[in-house]
Structures are given as structure tokens and as C-alpha cells.
Design an enzyme around this catalytic site. Structure first.
Site, PDB file in Angstrom:
ATOM      1  N   HIS A 162       0.831  -1.221   0.000  1.00  0.00           N
ATOM      2  CA  HIS A 162       0.000   0.000   0.000  1.00  0.00           C
ATOM      3  C   HIS A 162       0.858   1.261   0.000  1.00  0.00           C
ATOM      4  CE1 HIS A 162      -3.326  -2.725   1.256  1.00  0.00           C
ATOM      5  NE2 HIS A 162      -2.369  -3.263   1.995  1.00  0.00           N
ATOM      6  N   SER A 220      15.496  21.276 -15.233  1.00  0.00           N
ATOM      7  CA  SER A 220      14.354  22.066 -15.657  1.00  0.00           C
ATOM      8  C   SER A 220      14.872  23.366 -16.237  1.00  0.00           C
ATOM      9  CB  SER A 220      13.456  22.348 -14.463  1.00  0.00           C
ATOM     10  OG  SER A 220      12.663  23.486 -14.725  1.00  0.00           O
ATOM     11  N   LYS A 246      16.107  21.285 -10.005  1.00  0.00           N
ATOM     12  CA  LYS A 246      15.448  20.032 -10.381  1.00  0.00           C
ATOM     13  C   LYS A 246      16.327  19.067 -11.153  1.00  0.00           C
ATOM     14  CE  LYS A 246      11.212  19.555 -10.990  1.00  0.00           C
ATOM     15  NZ  LYS A 246       9.918  19.549 -11.656  1.00  0.00           N
ATOM     16  N   GLU A 306      10.388   8.033 -16.618  1.00  0.00           N
ATOM     17  CA  GLU A 306       9.016   8.529 -16.840  1.00  0.00           C
ATOM     18  C   GLU A 306       8.569   8.139 -18.247  1.00  0.00           C
ATOM     19  OE1 GLU A 306       8.208  12.732 -15.317  1.00  0.00           O
ATOM     20  OE2 GLU A 306      10.379  12.583 -15.239  1.00  0.00           O
TER      21      GLU A 306
END
Ligand code: ARG
Length: 443
Positions: free
Chosen positions: A141, A262, A268, A275
Site C-alpha cells: 500500500h 528544468s 530540479k 518517466e
């Protein structure tokens, strides 16, 4: 209509298979005296010459306005050797020809995918070996559940990929059947020798029913189904690496070449590689869906709809092979932060089950042990501590049956080492698992 119906921009990548299939076919036509040997030789020489020009890039497909790769090859051949080229298509149809080209492609593509699966499995084994003892939280979970070895976690992906490898192998066996000789749909009046062609092209078997042969696309559907599972597994790996590389987790740092910054936020470090691997799975499921929809409800035998099978087929293989390569690169170059993993491995009362198991070994029923341990967790929560911060006196206050053994049971290393059941995370078991994985890979 020509623009609408032409498949050349897509099926031109089958040119090697188309020529190879034609070479085997014409050799057989000559050997069976279906056409004069001399003509067969002329055609074969013409095909080889065309093959050379394509290989050397002297000829391209961009300007051609042929309907498909078969028409392209025949037109080029005719230009070179004249009307005798027209004898090549004796005892053959484009229906069994395209079936042949795709099966030849599919066999190579399945092998290529298997090679990439193996390479990723090898990378997982190498990193599992390197970080054998590192401990991180195991999750259910997405809540910290019980501590596990990082090697155990990495090897979980080895086994998913092992099933993928086996599925691709099964797909290969069913793709390995010669369709040529079915002709348009009913076979041919000429005395062809299909076994000879199968042998020349390296097929294990010859198809048994000409109608089924030109209508069948099962081998594409099941291959793309197997690829969908590979993509699904990689998407789960992708998701974990994305989570793990977030600063809140900090379990892993992806190499520079697999991350991007970024354009406006200098702090970042985005895990774009994984992804995209996660996202590419969606494409593959789309390919899967397109193929299923395409074949559903089609009457026997060949229908032009089937021309639409190639784009999703090629896309699924291209996408999955690229995703496997990127995933391997990411795994090979990632920096695992074992300290960060270890620092949170026991937190969140991840060893609570071990306390309960300890009580059970002292003869207390599991349900009661669960309750007592729950009280210990609440005490820790209320006083802002972890289980290993409790003193023996405090344990005894919770239940008189505790002794100093409980102080060992709450330790993370002990928790991991205790899970000795087959397939469990104890180092001894994971070591065996690693050896088994190595043996499978070598086999
Ligand atoms: N381009 C076709 C395909 O990919 C080849 C077979 C065409 N056959 C026919 N009878 N029109 O499916």
C-alpha cells in the site's frame, strides 16, 4: 486511392525478408522444373543485384509510388532483367508472401527483444550482487511494511523478466512456421516443394491449412501481448525509480545522461528516462488494442484490413526494445544510496511483525501477540520513539512475558535475517536466488 492504399512507407522495412523469401521461392521453382533453371538463375541474380543496391543505399523507397514492398521489388526486378521477372510470382500470391515476410521479421524481432531482456536481467543481477546487503523498506500500500534486502527487490524484476523471456520463446516457436505455398488461399496447381523452402529459410515446420495460413495473425497478437507485459513490467520499474529518485525518498540518483534539468527551476533533476519508459507502455497497449480490434470478426481468409497489422507490430517491437535498452542503461549507472535506505528501513515500526513473531515463538497465539505489539506501537507513537528505543522494563510493563530477546527482535538486520522461508529476504535465501538467476542467464 493509391495514397490511401499504399503500405510501402511502412512495409519497406521488410525488403530484406521479401528478397530472401523470393530467392528461396525461385530456387525451388527451378529445382522443381516449374520454370526453366536458366530463368530461375536469371531471376535470382537480379534479386541479388537489387539486394546489393538497397544494401549500399543506392536505391531508396522515398520516390517510389508502388503499392507495397512486393510490387516495388517486382518492378525493380523487371526493369533490370525484363519480362522473365514475371515468372517469379508463379505458384505464389502476395497473401502468402506478406505472411512469409512478417514471420521472418517476427522471428528476428523476437530474438532481438529476448537479447535486450537478457541484458537488463544481467544488469539487475550485477547491481544486486554489488549492493547485496543493503536494506530498504519493503512496501505494501506504499506504506513501509517490513525491511527487505535491496538485492531481493532488484531480483524481483529479474523474475518478471524471466517470465517475459519464456513467453517470447513460446511466441517464437509458433512464429516458426512457413506460410509460403498457401498461395492466394487454396494452395496451388504447381508441384511446389514447401519442405525445401522451409529448410532454405530456416523454418521448423510448414503450415497445415492454406486458408488458416493466409488469415492467421495469432503470432502477431500473442507477440504484442507478450511485449505488453514487458512494457507493463518496465512501467512498474519506472514508477519505482521515479519515486525513489524524489528527494523525499532519496534512495537512488539516476546518472546525468538519464536525467534532465528544468529550464526554469535550477534545483530540479528529473527522471525523464524512466518517466518515458512508464509512458511508452501506453503506446504498446495501444498497439495491442489496435491489433486485436483489427482481426476481430474478419471472415476467412485474407482481407485488406490485415495490411494495417504492420504499423502496430513494428511500433510495439521498436518501443519495447528501446525501453529495455534505456532501463538497462539507467540500472547500470544509477547510484543507490544504501545509507538513506537503511535510515528509514526500520522506521514506521517496520519490525512490529518481528515482535509479534517473537511472542508467538514464546507460545502466545498470533492474534494476542498482534494486540500486544499494537500497544507497544501506540506507546512509541505517543512518546515519539521507535520500537528499539523501548527499554526492557517498558516491554515487561506491556506484557510480563517479554524478555531481553525482544530487544534483538526489533532490530532491522535481525528482521531481514529471520525471513528464511523459501523465496524470503534472508541473505542466505537471496544468495541462493542470485545463483539460480545466474544459472538461468547462462543457460
Ligand atoms: N500489402 C498487403 C499487406 O500488407 C500485401 C497483400 C496484398 N494482397 C492483396 N491481395 N491485395 O497485407
Amino acid at each position: 486511392m493509391l495514397r490511401f492504399s499504399s503500405s510501402l512507407p511502412v512495409d519497406c522495412r521488410l525488403w530484406r525478408y521479401d528478397i530472401r523469401g523470393s530467392l528461396a521461392h525461385v530456387e525451388m521453382l527451378g529445382a522443381q522444373s516449374i520454370i526453366p533453371t536458366e530463368d530461375a538463375n536469371t531471376i535470382a541474380a537480379g534479386l541479388r543485384e537489387l539486394e546489393g543496391r538497397l544494401e549500399r543505399g543506392e536505391l531508396g523507397f522515398a520516390e517510389a509510388d508502388d503499392e507495397d514492398i512486393h510490387s516495388f521489388v517486382e518492378r525493380e526486378l523487371t526493369q533490370k532483367i525484363g519480362p522473365v521477372a514475371g515468372k517469379l510470382h508463379t505458384a505464389r500470391s502476395r497473401n502468402d508472401q506478406i505472411a512469409l515476410d512478417v514471420r521472418l521479421y517476427l522471428k528476428d524481432a523476437l530474438r532481438a527483444a529476448q537479447t535486450e531482456v537478457r541484458a537488463l536481467q544481467a544488469a539487475l543481477i550485477a547491481r544486486a550482487d554489488e549492493h547485496f546487503d543493503a536494506i530498504l523498506p519493503g512496501y505494501t500500500h506504499l506504506q513501509r511494511a517490513q525491511p527487505v534486502l535491496l538485492s531481493h527487490h532488484l531480483l524481483a524484476y529479474f523474475w518478471m523478466l524471466q517470465r517475459d523471456f519464456e513467453r517470447l520463446e513460446e511466441c517464437f516457436a509458433r512464429a516458426d512456421v512457413l506460410p509460403l505455398g498457401a498461395a492466394a488461399l487454396a494452395g496451388t496447381t504447381f508441384p511446389i516443394d514447401r519442405q525445401r523452402v522451409a529448410k532454405a529459410l530456416g523454418f521448423a515446420r510448414v503450415s497445415r491449412n492454406s486458408l488458416d495460413t493466409v488469415a492467421d495473425r495469432d503470432h502477431l497478437l500473442e507477440s504484442v501481448s507478450a511485449l505488453s507485459l514487458v512494457a507493463l513490467h518496465l512501467s512498474r520499474l519506472g514508477e519505482e525509480l521515479v519515486l525513489w529518485s524524489a528527494p523525499e525518498w532519496g534512495f537512488v540518483r539516476l546518472a546525468d545522461r538519464f536525467s534532465t534539468g528544468s529550464s526554469i527551476m535550477p534545483q530540479k533533476r528529473n527522471p525523464d528516462s524512466m518517466e518515458l519508459v512508464r509512458g511508452k507502455a501506453a503506446r504498446v497497449f495501444g498497439d495491442f488494442s489496435a491489433l486485436w480490434s483489427l482481426v476481430k470478426g474478419l471472415p476467412l481468409t485474407y482481407n485488406r484490413d490485415l495490411q494495417e497489422d504492420k504499423e502496430p507490430l513494428f511500433d510495439a517491437f521498436d518501443t519495447v526494445i528501446a525501453s529495455l535498452q534505456i532501463s538497462r542503461g539507467v540500472i547500470e549507472t544509477a547510484t543507490f544510496n544504501a545509507e538513506k535506505m537503511r535510515s528509514v528501513a526500520g522506521g514506521g515500526f517496520a519490525t512490529a511483525t518481528d515482535v509479534a513473531d517473537y511472542l508467538v515463538r514464546r507460545g502466545i497465539p498470533f492474534r494476542e501477540a498482534h494486540e500486544i505489539t499494537g500497544a507497544a506501537v501506540r506507546l512509541c507513537e505517543n512518546t515519539n520513539r521507535e520500537l528499539w528505543d523501548l527499554t526492557l522494563e517498558e516491554w515487561k510493563e506491556l506484557d510480563a512475558r517479554f524478555d531481553e530477546g525482544v530487544l534483538e527482535s526489533v532490530k532491522v538486520e535481525g528482521s531481514v535475517a529471520g525471513r528464511q522461508s523459501e523465496g524470503g529476504t534472508a541473505p542466505q535465501r537471496v544468495r541462493e536466488q542470485l545463483e539460480e538467476a545466474r544459472t538461468l542467464l547462462a543457460g
